[in-house]
Enzyme design. Structure first.
Site, PDB file in Angstrom:
ATOM      1  N   CYS A  36       1.402 -10.450  -5.846  1.00  0.00           N
ATOM      2  CA  CYS A  36       0.501 -10.549  -6.920  1.00  0.00           C
ATOM      3  C   CYS A  36      -0.562 -11.405  -6.628  1.00  0.00           C
ATOM      4  CB  CYS A  36       1.475 -10.966  -8.130  1.00  0.00           C
ATOM      5  SG  CYS A  36       2.660  -9.609  -8.567  1.00  0.00           S
ATOM      6  N   CYS A  72       4.253 -13.804  -7.021  1.00  0.00           N
ATOM      7  CA  CYS A  72       4.666 -13.788  -5.854  1.00  0.00           C
ATOM      8  C   CYS A  72       3.518 -13.406  -4.730  1.00  0.00           C
ATOM      9  CB  CYS A  72       5.811 -12.445  -5.497  1.00  0.00           C
ATOM     10  SG  CYS A  72       4.993 -10.700  -5.772  1.00  0.00           S
ATOM     11  N   HIS A  76       5.151  -4.833 -10.896  1.00  0.00           N
ATOM     12  CA  HIS A  76       5.353  -6.238 -11.378  1.00  0.00           C
ATOM     13  C   HIS A  76       4.248  -6.517 -12.695  1.00  0.00           C
ATOM     14  CE1 HIS A  76       6.743  -8.505  -7.378  1.00  0.00           C
ATOM     15  NE2 HIS A  76       7.549  -7.253  -7.788  1.00  0.00           N
ATOM     16  N   GLU A  91       2.383  -8.708 -13.362  1.00  0.00           N
ATOM     17  CA  GLU A  91       0.925  -9.036 -13.015  1.00  0.00           C
ATOM     18  C   GLU A  91      -0.043  -7.786 -12.595  1.00  0.00           C
ATOM     19  OE1 GLU A  91       3.333 -12.416 -11.230  1.00  0.00           O
ATOM     20  OE2 GLU A  91       3.691 -10.385 -11.868  1.00  0.00           O
TER      21      GLU A  91
END
Length: 162
Positions: free
Chosen positions: A92, A89, A59, A61
């Site tokens: 993260c 999410c 992801h 992040e």
């Protein structure tokens, strides 16, 4: 690439995250972009690369956190801020608490899986050892619009020709 923004504001840093999200969109990744800022300077930039890297943890992040740790020379990012186009999410958000990110600024909420106030708020969970300051809704329309366009196009591509 210039790491110093002339007028360091939440909008200017989110615009850079949006630029990265557009790169993800162009590569058929869910269009999320993130930048980490320290002392008014961008020290890390990333966009979702889950499909490209075949890695569920890739992801924006997570990739930005790894870059920022390298730039700082430590796993603690307590004087850093993360700008991300979509609410983080749970994975993260957990990482953001673990690295002690000072502030998390996001564009659009994710009511289905967001962990910064959506389905839960891991970033400010009282029992955890660190709490991130949260600012939401920065360039919300632009961030949400990019995600909506991406998923609309994906749904059209999944519909067989009539």
């Amino acid at each position: 690439m210039n790491n110093l923004i002339d007028q360091p504001t939440d909008d200017s840093f989110m615009n850079e995250a949006l630029r990265l999200a557009q790169k993800a969109f162009a590569q058929e990744e869910v269009p999320v972009g993130a930048v980490v800022v320290r002392g008014g300077r961008i020290i890390a930039r990333a966009f979702n690369q889950v499909e490209m890297l075949k890695d569920a943890t890739a992801h924006a992040e997570m990739l930005a956190i790894t870059q920022a740790e390298a730039a700082v020379g430590d796993w603690r990012l307590n004087d850093c801020d993360l700008y991300v186009t979509k609410e983080p999410c749970a994975m993260c958000a957990g990482a953001l608490v673990h690295v002690r990110m000072r502030r998390v600024i996001f564009g659009c909420a994710d009511p289905r899986s967001g962990a910064a106030g959506g389905i839960m708020n891991l970033l400010q969970m009282p029992s955890l050892n660190h709490h991130c300051e949260i600012t939401s809704g920065v360039l919300m329309q632009e961030c949400a619009g990019l995600l909506q366009s991406f998923f609309r196009a994906r749904r059209r591509a999944d519909v067989p020709d009539a």
